[in-house]
Structures are given as C-alpha cells and as structure tokens.
Design a protein around this motif. Sequence first.
Motif, PDB file in Angstrom:
ATOM      1  N   GLY A 122      -1.249   9.220   9.291  1.00 18.58           N
ATOM      2  CA  GLY A 122      -0.363  10.247   8.767  1.00 18.58           C
ATOM      3  C   GLY A 122       0.960   9.705   8.272  1.00 18.58           C
ATOM      4  O   GLY A 122       1.964  10.424   8.221  1.00 18.58           O
ATOM      5  N   VAL A 123       0.977   8.436   7.882  1.00 18.57           N
ATOM      6  CA  VAL A 123       2.199   7.778   7.428  1.00 18.57           C
ATOM      7  C   VAL A 123       2.166   7.614   5.918  1.00 18.57           C
ATOM      8  O   VAL A 123       1.158   7.188   5.350  1.00 18.57           O
ATOM      9  N   GLU A 124       3.266   7.937   5.279  1.00 16.72           N
ATOM     10  CA  GLU A 124       3.362   7.831   3.830  1.00 16.72           C
ATOM     11  C   GLU A 124       3.497   6.373   3.396  1.00 16.72           C
ATOM     12  O   GLU A 124       4.259   5.605   3.983  1.00 16.72           O
ATOM     13  N   SER A 125       2.779   6.003   2.350  1.00 17.16           N
ATOM     14  CA  SER A 125       2.973   4.697   1.727  1.00 17.16           C
ATOM     15  C   SER A 125       3.180   4.904   0.239  1.00 17.16           C
ATOM     16  O   SER A 125       2.643   5.848  -0.351  1.00 17.16           O
ATOM     17  N   ILE A 126       3.972   4.036  -0.336  1.00 23.98           N
ATOM     18  CA  ILE A 126       4.224   4.087  -1.767  1.00 23.98           C
ATOM     19  C   ILE A 126       4.042   2.695  -2.343  1.00 23.98           C
ATOM     20  O   ILE A 126       4.389   1.698  -1.701  1.00 23.98           O
ATOM     21  N   ALA A 127       3.450   2.628  -3.516  1.00 28.12           N
ATOM     22  CA  ALA A 127       3.290   1.347  -4.196  1.00 28.12           C
ATOM     23  C   ALA A 127       4.631   0.943  -4.789  1.00 28.12           C
ATOM     24  O   ALA A 127       5.360   1.772  -5.343  1.00 28.12           O
ATOM     25  N   GLY A 128       4.952  -0.322  -4.634  1.00 27.62           N
ATOM     26  CA  GLY A 128       6.225  -0.793  -5.151  1.00 27.62           C
ATOM     27  C   GLY A 128       6.161  -2.273  -5.447  1.00 27.62           C
ATOM     28  O   GLY A 128       5.105  -2.901  -5.325  1.00 27.62           O
ATOM     29  N   ALA A 149      -2.509  -5.526  11.774  1.00 31.65           N
ATOM     30  CA  ALA A 149      -2.259  -5.054  13.135  1.00 31.65           C
ATOM     31  C   ALA A 149      -0.772  -5.041  13.454  1.00 31.65           C
ATOM     32  O   ALA A 149      -0.260  -4.083  14.064  1.00 31.65           O
ATOM     33  N   PHE A 150      -0.052  -6.086  13.060  1.00 35.78           N
ATOM     34  CA  PHE A 150       1.399  -6.117  13.270  1.00 35.78           C
ATOM     35  C   PHE A 150       2.053  -4.882  12.646  1.00 35.78           C
ATOM     36  O   PHE A 150       2.885  -4.212  13.270  1.00 35.78           O
ATOM     37  N   ALA A 151       1.692  -4.626  11.388  1.00 38.02           N
ATOM     38  CA  ALA A 151       2.310  -3.512  10.660  1.00 38.02           C
ATOM     39  C   ALA A 151       1.999  -2.174  11.323  1.00 38.02           C
ATOM     40  O   ALA A 151       2.889  -1.327  11.488  1.00 38.02           O
ATOM     41  N   LEU A 152       0.748  -1.978  11.715  1.00 36.81           N
ATOM     42  CA  LEU A 152       0.371  -0.703  12.325  1.00 36.81           C
ATOM     43  C   LEU A 152       1.031  -0.525  13.685  1.00 36.81           C
ATOM     44  O   LEU A 152       1.483   0.578  14.024  1.00 36.81           O
ATOM     45  N   ASP A 153       1.099  -1.581  14.476  1.00 37.42           N
ATOM     46  CA  ASP A 153       1.780  -1.478  15.767  1.00 37.42           C
ATOM     47  C   ASP A 153       3.274  -1.222  15.582  1.00 37.42           C
ATOM     48  O   ASP A 153       3.883  -0.437  16.324  1.00 37.42           O
ATOM     49  N   THR A 154       3.871  -1.872  14.599  1.00 42.88           N
ATOM     50  CA  THR A 154       5.296  -1.674  14.325  1.00 42.88           C
ATOM     51  C   THR A 154       5.575  -0.233  13.919  1.00 42.88           C
ATOM     52  O   THR A 154       6.477   0.422  14.452  1.00 42.88           O
ATOM     53  N   VAL A 155       4.800   0.264  12.974  1.00 42.36           N
ATOM     54  CA  VAL A 155       5.007   1.628  12.484  1.00 42.36           C
ATOM     55  C   VAL A 155       4.752   2.653  13.592  1.00 42.36           C
ATOM     56  O   VAL A 155       5.515   3.615  13.754  1.00 42.36           O
ATOM     57  N   SER A 162       1.503  -2.583  -1.887  1.00 36.72           N
ATOM     58  CA  SER A 162       0.544  -2.456  -2.983  1.00 36.72           C
ATOM     59  C   SER A 162      -0.871  -2.750  -2.500  1.00 36.72           C
ATOM     60  O   SER A 162      -1.800  -2.829  -3.309  1.00 36.72           O
ATOM     61  N   ASP A 163      -1.037  -2.910  -1.179  1.00 38.84           N
ATOM     62  CA  ASP A 163      -2.344  -3.224  -0.613  1.00 38.84           C
ATOM     63  C   ASP A 163      -3.078  -1.924  -0.255  1.00 38.84           C
ATOM     64  O   ASP A 163      -2.614  -1.151   0.586  1.00 38.84           O
ATOM     65  N   ARG A 164      -4.219  -1.706  -0.864  1.00 40.83           N
ATOM     66  CA  ARG A 164      -4.943  -0.445  -0.656  1.00 40.83           C
ATOM     67  C   ARG A 164      -5.473  -0.321   0.764  1.00 40.83           C
ATOM     68  O   ARG A 164      -5.552   0.785   1.307  1.00 40.83           O
ATOM     69  N   ALA A 165      -5.843  -1.439   1.369  1.00 41.85           N
ATOM     70  CA  ALA A 165      -6.340  -1.386   2.746  1.00 41.85           C
ATOM     71  C   ALA A 165      -5.236  -0.950   3.700  1.00 41.85           C
ATOM     72  O   ALA A 165      -5.471  -0.151   4.620  1.00 41.85           O
ATOM     73  N   VAL A 166      -4.042  -1.461   3.482  1.00 46.11           N
ATOM     74  CA  VAL A 166      -2.907  -1.046   4.301  1.00 46.11           C
ATOM     75  C   VAL A 166      -2.629   0.436   4.098  1.00 46.11           C
ATOM     76  O   VAL A 166      -2.444   1.191   5.065  1.00 46.11           O
ATOM     77  N   ALA A 167      -2.614   0.870   2.847  1.00 49.81           N
ATOM     78  CA  ALA A 167      -2.341   2.278   2.549  1.00 49.81           C
ATOM     79  C   ALA A 167      -3.369   3.192   3.198  1.00 49.81           C
ATOM     80  O   ALA A 167      -3.031   4.258   3.723  1.00 49.81           O
ATOM     81  N   ALA A 168      -4.628   2.778   3.196  1.00 44.21           N
ATOM     82  CA  ALA A 168      -5.680   3.600   3.801  1.00 44.21           C
ATOM     83  C   ALA A 168      -5.482   3.720   5.310  1.00 44.21           C
ATOM     84  O   ALA A 168      -5.647   4.810   5.888  1.00 44.21           O
TER      85      ALA A 168
END
Length: 200
Positions: free
Chosen positions: A65-71, A32-38, A53-59
Amino acid sequence: MGAEVDLVVPVKTLDRAKSRLVGLDRPALALAFALDTVTAALPAVRRVVVVTSDRAVAAELRALGVESIAGPEGLNESLRFGWGVLRARDASSVVGALQADLPALRTAELAAALAAATGRSFVPDRQGTGTTVLLSAPGGALDPSFGAGSAAAHAASGAAALIGPWPSLRHDVDTAEDLGSAAALGLGARTAAVLAPVCG
C-alpha cells in the motif's frame, strides 16, 4: 517539529544495487532492505513515497500500500524529484529523505529523531561521514548532497546534525561488515528471510 512529515525513499534498479555485497544475492537483499526500511518508517510519518524505476520494487510496494513514482536514477536527482512532488501536495510540511538500506530500522528510533529536529537537519551514519536521513524545515527546501562526505556537505549547507540514541537509524548497509553490524541490532523480517539460507 510540529509539522506533518513526508518521506522520500530512493531505490535503485535492483540489478545496480549494493555492488559491494560480494557473494550475496544483491538484488534480493536490496529489495529486502528497502521493504524493511519502508515498513519501519510508515508508522512514524504521514506518508512515504518511493522514487524508483524498477517495476519489481514498485510491485512489492503496491502490495504494501505504498506509493511509488518513477523518477531519475541518480540519488540526489531522485530526491529532488520526490521533494518536488511532495512539496506540491503540501507547502508547509517537512519533507525528508530516508536512505533505503536500513534493514534494522526501528520505528521508535526514527520517530525520536524526527521529534528532535527543529529545522533543516540530518542524521549521520554510524561512521559519521555519510547521511541516512535529511529533513527539510517546514515548508523548506531539501537541498540533498548525498554521496561521499555527505554529512560534511549537509552540515556546510546549514543543516543541523541529529545524534541521539537511535543506532538502527544510523546503520546503513553497503558492505558485509555493515550487514553484520546491522544484524547485531536485529534485522527486519524480509532481510532476515533472505539471509536465512546463507546463515542456516
């Protein structure tokens, strides 16, 4: 600064996040913190890229509509990785690192801080020891030094401190006390929803 601004937001795997929020649903709050921040950051910049690298976050980010990259998982390593991706796309932009735990973040406050920057710079957290935002100069390196004492480290590396009327940008959350302080400013919708069963 007069240049386009792109942000890198690093997000840990949720099972490792926010270990100091004892007694709360740490994975749900970290997400929730991450989604509210973004969500708050998006209108203030050209693009936001999340390194996770968390698939749940990426989903969840895809749904926004936000890009995520594994790193890489390490904070500074992931920021350097994200900076490299964004710098390769635009050699003259400002690339910034934004911490993912700013659940009270207001778009206007982030925009004001970005407008105040004139070169490589950083926003210290409310205690003055950590860093919530680090910005490159246009076309420049990010050179992150996040971790204990990061504000002093970034200042020592030549970054200018940005301090202004943007409390929501300085209220990162690691502890229950931090969360209470952020709540006094007004939490984002997702964080508030996670906390509603606790506070209700």
